[in-house]
Write an enzyme that holds these catalytic residues in place. Sequence first.
Site, PDB file in Angstrom:
ATOM      1  N   ASP A  12      21.921  40.813  20.644  1.00 46.43           N
ATOM      2  CA  ASP A  12      21.123  41.166  21.814  1.00 46.43           C
ATOM      3  C   ASP A  12      20.034  40.127  22.082  1.00 46.43           C
ATOM      4  O   ASP A  12      19.573  39.434  21.168  1.00 46.43           O
ATOM      5  CB  ASP A  12      20.488  42.553  21.587  1.00 46.43           C
ATOM      6  N   ASN A  14      20.177  37.834  24.885  1.00 45.44           N
ATOM      7  CA  ASN A  14      20.638  36.658  25.657  1.00 45.44           C
ATOM      8  C   ASN A  14      19.862  36.494  26.963  1.00 45.44           C
ATOM      9  O   ASN A  14      19.462  35.387  27.329  1.00 45.44           O
ATOM     10  CB  ASN A  14      22.118  36.806  26.027  1.00 45.44           C
ATOM     11  N   TRP A  17      16.229  35.486  26.424  1.00 39.79           N
ATOM     12  CA  TRP A  17      16.205  34.079  25.972  1.00 39.79           C
ATOM     13  C   TRP A  17      16.276  33.157  27.187  1.00 39.79           C
ATOM     14  O   TRP A  17      15.520  32.191  27.291  1.00 39.79           O
ATOM     15  CB  TRP A  17      17.393  33.838  25.042  1.00 39.79           C
ATOM     16  N   ARG A  25      20.509  34.417  33.605  1.00 45.54           N
ATOM     17  CA  ARG A  25      20.979  35.179  32.440  1.00 45.54           C
ATOM     18  C   ARG A  25      22.315  34.646  31.917  1.00 45.54           C
ATOM     19  O   ARG A  25      22.594  34.691  30.724  1.00 45.54           O
ATOM     20  CB  ARG A  25      21.117  36.671  32.801  1.00 45.54           C
ATOM     21  N   HIS A  29      24.017  33.999  28.055  1.00 44.44           N
ATOM     22  CA  HIS A  29      25.296  34.462  27.508  1.00 44.44           C
ATOM     23  C   HIS A  29      26.125  33.283  26.991  1.00 44.44           C
ATOM     24  O   HIS A  29      26.773  33.388  25.953  1.00 44.44           O
ATOM     25  CB  HIS A  29      26.074  35.253  28.564  1.00 44.44           C
ATOM     26  N   ARG A  63      26.107  46.978  34.490  1.00 45.22           N
ATOM     27  CA  ARG A  63      25.330  45.802  34.924  1.00 45.22           C
ATOM     28  C   ARG A  63      25.855  45.287  36.272  1.00 45.22           C
ATOM     29  O   ARG A  63      26.971  45.624  36.674  1.00 45.22           O
ATOM     30  CB  ARG A  63      25.441  44.708  33.866  1.00 45.22           C
ATOM     31  N   LEU A 123      38.263  35.619   6.496  1.00 39.30           N
ATOM     32  CA  LEU A 123      37.233  36.477   7.095  1.00 39.30           C
ATOM     33  C   LEU A 123      37.885  37.317   8.178  1.00 39.30           C
ATOM     34  O   LEU A 123      38.671  36.814   8.970  1.00 39.30           O
ATOM     35  CB  LEU A 123      36.140  35.595   7.730  1.00 39.30           C
ATOM     36  N   ARG A 180      20.383  43.797  14.174  1.00 39.44           N
ATOM     37  CA  ARG A 180      20.206  43.733  15.635  1.00 39.44           C
ATOM     38  C   ARG A 180      19.187  42.643  15.949  1.00 39.44           C
ATOM     39  O   ARG A 180      18.062  42.665  15.439  1.00 39.44           O
ATOM     40  CB  ARG A 180      19.720  45.059  16.222  1.00 39.44           C
ATOM     41  N   SER A 188      22.245  51.615  20.287  1.00 42.78           N
ATOM     42  CA  SER A 188      22.954  51.420  21.556  1.00 42.78           C
ATOM     43  C   SER A 188      24.456  51.714  21.439  1.00 42.78           C
ATOM     44  O   SER A 188      25.297  50.928  21.875  1.00 42.78           O
ATOM     45  CB  SER A 188      22.725  49.998  22.094  1.00 42.78           C
ATOM     46  N   GLU A 199      22.624  49.420   5.660  1.00 40.99           N
ATOM     47  CA  GLU A 199      21.232  48.971   5.714  1.00 40.99           C
ATOM     48  C   GLU A 199      21.009  48.346   7.086  1.00 40.99           C
ATOM     49  O   GLU A 199      21.863  47.601   7.590  1.00 40.99           O
ATOM     50  CB  GLU A 199      20.962  47.938   4.618  1.00 40.99           C
TER      51      GLU A 199
HETATM   52  C1  IPE Z   1      23.882  46.330  23.183  1.00 42.77           C
HETATM   53  O1  IPE Z   1      22.916  45.666  23.917  1.00 42.77           O
HETATM   54  C2  IPE Z   1      25.254  45.852  23.586  1.00 42.77           C
HETATM   55  C3  IPE Z   1      25.601  44.499  23.167  1.00 42.77           C
HETATM   56  C4  IPE Z   1      24.847  43.676  22.483  1.00 42.77           C
HETATM   57  C5  IPE Z   1      26.939  44.082  23.534  1.00 42.77           C
HETATM   58  P1  IPE Z   1      22.348  46.247  25.291  1.00 42.77           P
HETATM   59  O2  IPE Z   1      21.419  45.225  25.809  1.00 42.77           O
HETATM   60  O3  IPE Z   1      23.466  46.660  26.168  1.00 42.77           O
HETATM   61  O4  IPE Z   1      21.577  47.552  24.794  1.00 42.77           O
HETATM   62  P2  IPE Z   1      20.426  48.387  25.502  1.00 42.77           P
HETATM   63  O5  IPE Z   1      20.847  48.598  26.932  1.00 42.77           O
HETATM   64  O6  IPE Z   1      19.179  47.563  25.413  1.00 42.77           O
HETATM   65  O7  IPE Z   1      20.315  49.635  24.703  1.00 42.77           O
HETATM   66  C1  IPE Z   2      23.235  40.833  24.843  1.00 40.87           C
HETATM   67  O1  IPE Z   2      22.216  40.277  25.569  1.00 40.87           O
HETATM   68  C2  IPE Z   2      24.584  40.550  25.444  1.00 40.87           C
HETATM   69  C3  IPE Z   2      25.235  41.736  26.005  1.00 40.87           C
HETATM   70  C4  IPE Z   2      24.739  42.931  26.097  1.00 40.87           C
HETATM   71  C5  IPE Z   2      26.572  41.551  26.502  1.00 40.87           C
HETATM   72  P1  IPE Z   2      21.586  41.006  26.833  1.00 40.87           P
HETATM   73  O2  IPE Z   2      22.328  40.587  28.047  1.00 40.87           O
HETATM   74  O3  IPE Z   2      21.519  42.457  26.620  1.00 40.87           O
HETATM   75  O4  IPE Z   2      20.144  40.357  26.844  1.00 40.87           O
HETATM   76  P2  IPE Z   2      18.767  41.106  27.080  1.00 40.87           P
HETATM   77  O5  IPE Z   2      18.721  42.258  26.122  1.00 40.87           O
HETATM   78  O6  IPE Z   2      18.766  41.552  28.511  1.00 40.87           O
HETATM   79  O7  IPE Z   2      17.734  40.077  26.775  1.00 40.87           O
HETATM   80 MG    MG Z   3      20.143  43.712  25.792  1.00 39.30          MG
END
Ligand code: IPE
Ligand code: IPE
Ligand code: MG
Length: 240
Positions: A12, A14, A17, A25, A29, A63, A123, A180, A188, A199
């Site tokens: 999480d 991306n 960042w 965005r 990714h 999204r 792996l 995470r 999530s 853990e």
């Molecule tokens: C969890 O992240 C899903 C993935 C990393 C693929 P999200 O960004 O979707 O989670 P929430 O919405 O913050 O709970």
């Molecule tokens: C995780 O990064 C990737 C996916 C959920 C696919 P996010 O896209 O959720 O990035 P943030 O949480 O909005 O920063």
């Molecule tokens: Mg996210």
Amino acid sequence: MVTARHVAIIMDGNGRWATARGLPRSAGHRAGVEALRRTVRAAGDIGVEVLTVYAFSSENWSRPKSEVSDLLGLFRHFVERDLRKLHEAGVRVRMIGNRSTLAGDILTLILKAEQLTADNGKLQLNIAFNYGSRDEVARVAQQLAAEVAAGHLAVDDISEDAISSRLDTAGQPPLDLLIRTGGDRRLSNFLMWQASYAELVFTDTHWPDFGFDDLVAAVSEFSGRERRYGGLDAVKSATG
Ligand code: IPE
Ligand code: IPE
Ligand code: MG
């Protein structure tokens, strides 16, 4: 250091960042795919047996269309472009998640990756795509009901093991460590059954910045934890 046999990562952060760098965005990714490549290598190097990564949740469809299509494209691209390299590195690829609603071309790619790498043993890489824990458990419930209705299973045989052995992670070592990135502290809808005694390690590092040292730091935190599984004594973790 005790190596966790099965490590899962909620990749999480991306978007944040990218935003912090004034980038779209989608750039976050893309950078996230690089972090995934690094982490797969790192996991193999430190002797992790199973790495399960959360790439796209069953809720991520909500999204904006353009972001969903970026994410689907990157997933396709990763499976297509990296398959040969993953195979050469001895990685066995598996998709976990709901296949029934996926587009035919994505499904074909997934099946190809799974078939090609089926005998690899370095792996196991589980890519959670269109994955949600509640959806997974609901699918298991449907399957159990169908088996009961067909007379193949008795209601009394619906045990924890009967459920585990029908999950997408069936047959794999129990989840030891769930990481995470991105600073939020929630599951999530990821591996909620499997994480019962895992853990949990949360890091503020955004996923695109994650690498070898971060994985080692998380595993080393894991190896310092005392796991008691409801008892009073520490149980030696993982492979020892
Ligand atoms: C969890 O992240 C899903 C993935 C990393 C693929 P999200 O960004 O979707 O989670 P929430 O919405 O913050 O709970
Ligand atoms: C995780 O990064 C990737 C996916 C959920 C696919 P996010 O896209 O959720 O990035 P943030 O949480 O909005 O920063
Ligand atoms: Mg996210």
